[in-house]
Design an enzyme around this catalytic site. Structure first.
Site, PDB file in Angstrom:
ATOM      1  N   ASP A  49       0.843  -1.211   0.000  1.00 57.67           N
ATOM      2  CA  ASP A  49       0.000   0.000   0.000  1.00 57.67           C
ATOM      3  C   ASP A  49       0.875   1.258   0.000  1.00 57.67           C
ATOM      4  O   ASP A  49       0.366   2.378  -0.115  1.00 57.67           O
ATOM      5  CB  ASP A  49      -1.011  -0.005   1.149  1.00 57.67           C
ATOM      6  CG  ASP A  49      -0.367  -0.010   2.521  1.00 57.67           C
ATOM      7  OD1 ASP A  49       0.869  -0.173   2.617  1.00 57.67           O
ATOM      8  OD2 ASP A  49      -1.109   0.149   3.525  1.00 57.67           O
ATOM      9  N   SER A  50       2.195   1.084   0.054  1.00 60.79           N
ATOM     10  CA  SER A  50       3.113   2.211  -0.171  1.00 60.79           C
ATOM     11  C   SER A  50       2.865   2.813  -1.557  1.00 60.79           C
ATOM     12  O   SER A  50       3.305   3.927  -1.838  1.00 60.79           O
ATOM     13  CB  SER A  50       4.569   1.756  -0.042  1.00 60.79           C
ATOM     14  OG  SER A  50       4.811   0.648  -0.875  1.00 60.79           O
ATOM     15  N   ASP A  88      -1.215  -6.078  -0.446  1.00 53.65           N
ATOM     16  CA  ASP A  88      -1.499  -5.509   0.875  1.00 53.65           C
ATOM     17  C   ASP A  88      -2.984  -5.266   1.088  1.00 53.65           C
ATOM     18  O   ASP A  88      -3.674  -4.802   0.174  1.00 53.65           O
ATOM     19  CB  ASP A  88      -0.807  -4.139   0.993  1.00 53.65           C
ATOM     20  CG  ASP A  88       0.371  -4.155   1.939  1.00 53.65           C
ATOM     21  OD1 ASP A  88       0.513  -5.114   2.729  1.00 53.65           O
ATOM     22  OD2 ASP A  88       1.163  -3.195   1.884  1.00 53.65           O
ATOM     23  N   LYS A 118      -1.263  -9.369   2.648  1.00 51.59           N
ATOM     24  CA  LYS A 118      -0.470  -8.976   3.824  1.00 51.59           C
ATOM     25  C   LYS A 118      -1.300  -8.024   4.663  1.00 51.59           C
ATOM     26  O   LYS A 118      -2.044  -7.208   4.113  1.00 51.59           O
ATOM     27  CB  LYS A 118       0.845  -8.319   3.395  1.00 51.59           C
ATOM     28  CG  LYS A 118       1.662  -7.779   4.587  1.00 51.59           C
ATOM     29  CD  LYS A 118       3.073  -7.389   4.197  1.00 51.59           C
ATOM     30  CE  LYS A 118       3.217  -6.018   3.599  1.00 51.59           C
ATOM     31  NZ  LYS A 118       2.698  -4.887   4.425  1.00 51.59           N
ATOM     32  N   GLU A 120      -1.139  -5.553   8.432  1.00 49.78           N
ATOM     33  CA  GLU A 120      -0.292  -5.006   9.494  1.00 49.78           C
ATOM     34  C   GLU A 120      -0.886  -5.306  10.870  1.00 49.78           C
ATOM     35  O   GLU A 120      -2.096  -5.246  11.057  1.00 49.78           O
ATOM     36  CB  GLU A 120      -0.162  -3.483   9.321  1.00 49.78           C
ATOM     37  CG  GLU A 120       0.541  -3.079   8.043  1.00 49.78           C
ATOM     38  CD  GLU A 120       0.708  -1.573   7.914  1.00 49.78           C
ATOM     39  OE1 GLU A 120       0.403  -0.824   8.877  1.00 49.78           O
ATOM     40  OE2 GLU A 120       1.146  -1.132   6.837  1.00 49.78           O
ATOM     41  N   GLU A 187       9.453  -4.375   9.953  1.00 50.18           N
ATOM     42  CA  GLU A 187       9.811  -3.073   9.364  1.00 50.18           C
ATOM     43  C   GLU A 187      10.282  -2.110  10.452  1.00 50.18           C
ATOM     44  O   GLU A 187       9.689  -2.033  11.545  1.00 50.18           O
ATOM     45  CB  GLU A 187       8.607  -2.455   8.628  1.00 50.18           C
ATOM     46  CG  GLU A 187       8.961  -1.076   8.054  1.00 50.18           C
ATOM     47  CD  GLU A 187       7.926  -0.491   7.103  1.00 50.18           C
ATOM     48  OE1 GLU A 187       6.909  -1.142   6.822  1.00 50.18           O
ATOM     49  OE2 GLU A 187       8.156   0.648   6.638  1.00 50.18           O
TER      50      GLU A 187
END
Ligand code: KIV
Length: 274
Positions: A49-50, A88, A118, A120, A187
């Site tokens: 999602d960056s 993501d 993925k 978080e 991270e």
């Protein structure tokens, strides 16, 4: 039975087999042409999602939507046939309940054709990871500096700088592994803690600004190619494409302005013949 035979992607068990073995090579990827270029050199491509910041110029990742992730996920799948592709789950698409997470993650899997998602978070989303993996959706975890929590952290801050923070982060790593994640991104994590967690858990750790001891590494592709004028400090740059692109565009602009554009002559000549 499928008639698609030329595509043979890296599998989830193959990524898991990188634990305590050859490091797993990962990069982010958001579009088809770069997917084609990376494909045979990496084990795993993350449609992170960056992309909200890198592709869309957002200030952080919080404005990224599920539809954006699906659009870019489809592009990366079209451009690749070897690497395992992970997409993501964006902010707001999985935190509310395991059921909502399953509904959104299954959309990602069905519409993009990617292998895994993925998400978080550590202990707080362990139940969701378990729910998804039990229902056929492979999940990659992501702990430490989790950018979707940026407003709580007050910025992109390395996690685990003091030993007092370590037990909670160690518990997060264990929770994610116990819940069934096949790998976990560490991270922005203090080096000795990332190394310690890597020894403690049974799934591969993938570091970014963490430790060389991790079972693999990931970088944002645009950072390592020199396309980001302000990359994070830990990023090693393998190319400096920013100035190269500017140089090419400058040469093109000069050709257009001076009416020095040989390509078009051929097109018109062909038209005349036909
Ligand atoms: O969104 C992303 O690109 C990521 C990587 C930095 C791990 O989550």
């Amino acid at each position: 039975m499928s008639i698609v035979t030329e595509i043979r992607r890296v599998t989830v068990p193959e990524i898991k087999a990188h634990k305590n073995a050859k490091p797993v090579v990962c990069l982010t990827c958001y579009h088809a042409h770069t997917a084609r270029l990376l494909d045979s050199h990496v084990d795993l491509m993350l449609v992170g999602d960056s992309l909200g910041m890198v592709m869309h110029g957002m200030e952080n990742t919080l404005g990224v939507t599920l539809d954006m992730m699906i659009t870019h996920g489809k592009a990366v799948m079209r451009g690749s046939k070897h690497a395992l592709v992970v997409v993501d789950m964006p902010f707001g698409s999985y935190e509310e309940s395991p059921q909502i997470a399953f509904r959104n993650a299954s959309r990602v899997i069905q519409e993009t054709g990617c292998t895994a998602v993925k998400m978080e978070g550590g202990a707080r989303i362990a139940e969701t990871i378990h729910y998804l993996t039990q229902r056929g959706i492979p999940v990659m975890g992501h702990i430490g500096l989790t950018p979707q929590m940026i407003q709580i952290f007050g910025g992109f801050k390395t996690q685990g700088r003091t030993e007092a923070e370590w037990p909670a982060l160690e518990a997060d790593a264990k929770a994610v592994a116990d819940a069934g994640a096949f790998a976990v991104v560490l991270e922005g994590m203090a080096e000795p803690l990332a190394a310690k967690i890597t020894k403690q858990i049974v799934i591969p750790t993938v570091g970014i600004g963490a430790s060389v001891e991790c079972d693999g590494q990931i970088l944002v592709m645009e950072d390592m190619l020199g396309l980001n004028p302000n990359p994070p400090k830990f990023v090693r740059q393998y190319a400096n494409l920013g100035p190269e692109i500017e140089k090419a565009v400058k040469a093109y602009a000069a050709d257009v302005r001076d009416r020095r554009f040989p390509g078009t002559e051929n097109v018109y000549a062909m038209k005349r013949v036909n």
